[in-house]
Design a protein around this motif. Structure first.
Motif, PDB file in Angstrom:
ATOM      1  N   PRO A 225       1.896   3.926  -7.658  1.00  0.00           N
ATOM      2  CA  PRO A 225       3.255   3.511  -7.263  1.00  0.00           C
ATOM      3  C   PRO A 225       3.255   2.431  -6.167  1.00  0.00           C
ATOM      4  O   PRO A 225       4.012   1.466  -6.247  1.00  0.00           O
ATOM      5  N   VAL A 226       2.410   2.581  -5.156  1.00  0.00           N
ATOM      6  CA  VAL A 226       2.373   1.548  -4.101  1.00  0.00           C
ATOM      7  C   VAL A 226       1.728   0.270  -4.660  1.00  0.00           C
ATOM      8  O   VAL A 226       2.122  -0.843  -4.300  1.00  0.00           O
ATOM      9  N   GLY A 227       0.795   0.425  -5.584  1.00  0.00           N
ATOM     10  CA  GLY A 227       0.182  -0.743  -6.244  1.00  0.00           C
ATOM     11  C   GLY A 227       1.231  -1.637  -6.894  1.00  0.00           C
ATOM     12  O   GLY A 227       1.152  -2.867  -6.820  1.00  0.00           O
ATOM     13  N   HIS A 228       2.241  -1.020  -7.513  1.00  0.00           N
ATOM     14  CA  HIS A 228       3.336  -1.805  -8.103  1.00  0.00           C
ATOM     15  C   HIS A 228       4.001  -2.680  -7.039  1.00  0.00           C
ATOM     16  O   HIS A 228       4.260  -3.861  -7.255  1.00  0.00           O
ATOM     17  N   LYS A 229       4.284  -2.042  -5.872  1.00  0.00           N
ATOM     18  CA  LYS A 229       4.982  -2.772  -4.809  1.00  0.00           C
ATOM     19  C   LYS A 229       4.113  -3.900  -4.267  1.00  0.00           C
ATOM     20  O   LYS A 229       4.588  -4.997  -3.990  1.00  0.00           O
ATOM     21  N   VAL A 230       2.826  -3.608  -4.124  1.00  0.00           N
ATOM     22  CA  VAL A 230       1.912  -4.615  -3.567  1.00  0.00           C
ATOM     23  C   VAL A 230       1.821  -5.812  -4.520  1.00  0.00           C
ATOM     24  O   VAL A 230       1.828  -6.974  -4.090  1.00  0.00           O
ATOM     25  N   MET A 231       1.788  -5.530  -5.802  1.00  0.00           N
ATOM     26  CA  MET A 231       1.679  -6.638  -6.766  1.00  0.00           C
ATOM     27  C   MET A 231       2.941  -7.509  -6.728  1.00  0.00           C
ATOM     28  O   MET A 231       2.856  -8.736  -6.783  1.00  0.00           O
ATOM     29  N   LYS A 232       4.088  -6.853  -6.590  1.00  0.00           N
ATOM     30  CA  LYS A 232       5.337  -7.629  -6.482  1.00  0.00           C
ATOM     31  C   LYS A 232       5.296  -8.511  -5.243  1.00  0.00           C
ATOM     32  O   LYS A 232       5.636  -9.699  -5.295  1.00  0.00           O
TER      33      LYS A 232
ATOM     34  N   GLU B  13      -7.213  -1.422  -6.907  1.00  0.00           N
ATOM     35  CA  GLU B  13      -8.052  -0.242  -7.135  1.00  0.00           C
ATOM     36  C   GLU B  13      -7.141   0.967  -7.022  1.00  0.00           C
ATOM     37  O   GLU B  13      -6.842   1.422  -5.920  1.00  0.00           O
ATOM     38  N   LEU B  14      -6.678   1.480  -8.154  1.00  0.00           N
ATOM     39  CA  LEU B  14      -5.634   2.510  -8.122  1.00  0.00           C
ATOM     40  C   LEU B  14      -6.188   3.868  -8.559  1.00  0.00           C
ATOM     41  O   LEU B  14      -7.398   4.044  -8.645  1.00  0.00           O
ATOM     42  N   GLY B  15      -5.288   4.780  -8.851  1.00  0.00           N
ATOM     43  CA  GLY B  15      -5.739   6.143  -9.184  1.00  0.00           C
ATOM     44  C   GLY B  15      -5.377   6.521 -10.598  1.00  0.00           C
ATOM     45  O   GLY B  15      -5.340   5.675 -11.475  1.00  0.00           O
ATOM     46  N   GLY B  16      -5.116   7.794 -10.810  1.00  0.00           N
ATOM     47  CA  GLY B  16      -4.736   8.266 -12.137  1.00  0.00           C
ATOM     48  C   GLY B  16      -5.440   9.550 -12.488  1.00  0.00           C
ATOM     49  O   GLY B  16      -6.020  10.210 -11.621  1.00  0.00           O
ATOM     50  N   LYS B  17      -5.377   9.888 -13.784  1.00  0.00           N
ATOM     51  CA  LYS B  17      -5.938  11.162 -14.216  1.00  0.00           C
ATOM     52  C   LYS B  17      -7.196  10.928 -15.031  1.00  0.00           C
ATOM     53  O   LYS B  17      -7.125  10.482 -16.174  1.00  0.00           O
TER      54      LYS B  17
ATOM     55  N   GLY C 134       2.253  -2.048   6.085  1.00  0.00           N
ATOM     56  CA  GLY C 134       1.624  -2.320   4.783  1.00  0.00           C
ATOM     57  C   GLY C 134       2.475  -3.277   3.959  1.00  0.00           C
ATOM     58  O   GLY C 134       1.960  -4.210   3.331  1.00  0.00           O
ATOM     59  N   ALA C 135       3.787  -3.053   3.979  1.00  0.00           N
ATOM     60  CA  ALA C 135       4.689  -3.904   3.190  1.00  0.00           C
ATOM     61  C   ALA C 135       4.614  -5.351   3.689  1.00  0.00           C
ATOM     62  O   ALA C 135       4.509  -6.296   2.890  1.00  0.00           O
ATOM     63  N   GLU C 136       4.631  -5.512   5.012  1.00  0.00           N
ATOM     64  CA  GLU C 136       4.565  -6.873   5.575  1.00  0.00           C
ATOM     65  C   GLU C 136       3.198  -7.506   5.275  1.00  0.00           C
ATOM     66  O   GLU C 136       3.094  -8.684   4.913  1.00  0.00           O
ATOM     67  N   PHE C 137       2.158  -6.699   5.423  1.00  0.00           N
ATOM     68  CA  PHE C 137       0.791  -7.161   5.176  1.00  0.00           C
ATOM     69  C   PHE C 137       0.670  -7.692   3.742  1.00  0.00           C
ATOM     70  O   PHE C 137       0.126  -8.766   3.492  1.00  0.00           O
TER      71      PHE C 137
END
Ligand code: NAD
Length: 477
Positions: free
Chosen positions: A201-208, A220-224, A183-186
């Motif tokens: 949390p992974v969305g942050h990494k993907v955006m970076k 398309e993320l999650g939350g409460k 996923g990180a490489e992708f």
């Protein structure tokens, strides 16, 4: 475990993208016929494998009813493909735009051009629809696509790869199997657009990662997601629509009601009616034929931890529904559980729940409910049950969420003509229907010069016409 034969060497991800981009550049204009043919091919491949996919999803989860997979996944996928096929001509149509008075007689228009190669990263909770609806959208917009499904539903991800490889050339659609490292490489690849569905949390990494190549992103993320029930509206219909949204897929739904805000006078009725409704939905208890298991042991333990933490901090825990003596045993099930008046510092009020637990907080006035919601990150969905009165209006105009559901839960996701997406920490951008088509297309604006043009008179040597035009638009000096 992921099938090691199917996972790819990380270095091949870039090579696959290069091949797709090369093929795209050779043939960048996708006709409506080619797009429709691709959508029909995708639909046939999905339907031909429907039974196998239902088995693989159920095995991946530990248990998920075939009905649930049909209703919550296949229904949406097929409806969305059909909607795109039906509306493609309209979506692809050139849009004529306004030309200012001094630029007459020119033309201005927008063409929606395929972007190229779209990267699609998907989570495990709806492993079919969250890979295949984005794929259908990418194909409708005339693109090629690479998909990275979740490693937590390995059988389903492998089967998706197999059916895609049978239906499409790898230069058109490719599936990349692997875990977080893949996923990180992708996410580092120079796609023409990247659609990521997953956790914040992974969305942050993907955006970076995407920012290295300035890749445009849909997150398309999650939350409460809160559910507000107006005073006096704890009724049978309210409860069955709430229970449907909360407990479908074992609560593992990004837009599931995460917590409920109930008027303080309705709390007792709410607890009784929630339990009664759960008993009607699941008469055989949490190992019944329609109740989905928790996807893995880590999430099972995480959910048990949330209950224990809330209990320690003073919340009342109520297991809802029935547990008949005849109930069968099954791995990784958690009974529907109400967590009443949890402390705001407890983990269940801090993190996305993603399971069959429902914290219940009480409010006195609608303003209290609004303040509670606005003190937290903007949610993916907000649900309201009650009359469409001034309180409803106040709630909706004073809060911001990705989407809203009035007197029902989840249903907005099934509307092809509504944008679906979050805001702030619950995501950015949207897809489904025309919004999805546009996000995966480049809106190319063109100015086409006519035979003659007033603007030709607005340049040196400036003369009477320039003075007249300036006076008209800017006023006297
Ligand atoms: P996740 O973020 O853990 O994983 C999503 C994808 O990212 C997977 O394919 C995974 O392999 C990959 N990934 C993991 N670590 C990565 C890294 N470091 N770099 C790049 N990629 C990485 O999410 P999940 O647990 O699979 O799914 C649950 C989450 O998804 C929840 O937060 C839920 O709300 C959210 N969700 C959102 C929507 C929506 O449409 N907004 C829909 C479903 C789920």
């Amino acid at each position: 475990m992921m099938d090691p034969l199917l996972s790819v060497p990380i270095s091949s991800i870039g090579a696959t993208l290069s091949k797709q981009r090369e093929a795209f550049l050779k043939s960048p204009t996708a006709t409506i016929h080619r797009r429709k043919a691709n959508l029909k091919k995708l639909k046939s491949a999905i339907l031909a494998n429907r039974e196998r996919l239902k088995v693989s999803v159920s095995e991946d989860f530990g248990f998920r009813s075939f009905h649930e997979t049909d209703v919550l996944e296949f229904f949406g996928i097929i409806q969305s493909i059909d909607y795109m096929i039906k509306n493609l001509r309209k979506f692809m149509k050139r849009e004529n735009r306004h030309v200012g008075l001094f630029f007459r007689a020119a033309k201005a228009y927008v063409d929606y051009q395929p972007k190229g190669v779209i990267g699609i990263m998907a989570p495990w909770n709806y492993p079919l629809s969250l890979t295949l609806i984005p794929l259908a959208t990418a194909l409708a917009a005339g693109n090629r696509a690479m998909i990275k499904p979740s490693e937590l539903t390995p059988r389903t991800s492998s089967l998706i790869k197999q059916l895609i490889e049978e239906a499409f050339e790898p230069e058109e659609v490719a599936v990349i199997i692997g875990g977080a490292d893949v996923g990180a490489e992708f996410s580092h690849q120079p796609f023409d657009h990247l659609l990521f569905t997953g956790s914040t949390p992974v969305g942050h990494k993907v955006m970076k990662a995407a920012s290295d190549n300035l890749v445009p992103l849909t997150l398309e993320l999650g939350g409460k997601s809160p559910t507000v029930i107006a005073k006096g509206h704890v009724k049978q219909k309210t409860m069955s629509r709430l229970v449907f949204g909360k407990l479908s897929n074992g609560g593992q739904t990004c837009v599931a009601p995460d917590y409920a805000l109930i008027h303080e006078q309705d709390l007792e009725t709410f607890v009784t009616q929630f339990s009664d409704t759960v008993s009607k939905f699941y008469p055989d208890g949490p190992t019944g034929k329609d109740y989905t298991s928790i996807v893995n042991e880590r999430h099972q333990q995480r959910l048990i931890g949330l209950i224990e933490d809330a209990r320690r901090r003073g919340a009342k825990i109520v297991e809802a529904g029935l547990l008949p003596e005849s109930a069968i045993e099954r791995i990784r099930t958690i009974a529907p559980t109400l967590v009443i008046n949890p402390d705001d510092s407890s983990a269940i009020m801090q993190e996305e729940i993603f399971g069959p637990l429902l914290p219940v907080k009480t409010y006195r006035t609608m303003q209290d409910a609004i303040d509670f919601i606005n003190a937290r990150p903007r949610p993916l969905a907000l649900y309201y049950f009650g009359e469409k009165d001034s309180d409803c209006e106040k709630l909706l105009s004073n809060t911001t969420s990705g989407n809203v559901g009035i007197n029902n839960t989840l249903m907005h996701v099934a509307q092809d003509d509504l944008p679906f997406g979050g805001i702030g920490l619950s995501g950015m951008g949207a897809y489904h229907g025309i919004e999805g088509f546009k996000s995966m297309s480049h809106a190319k604006g063109t100015y086409e010069q006519g035979q003659w043009n007033f603007a030709d008179l607005l340049r040196a040597p400036f003369g009477k016409f320039a003075d007249f035009a300036l006076k008209l638009t800017l006023g006297r000096k």
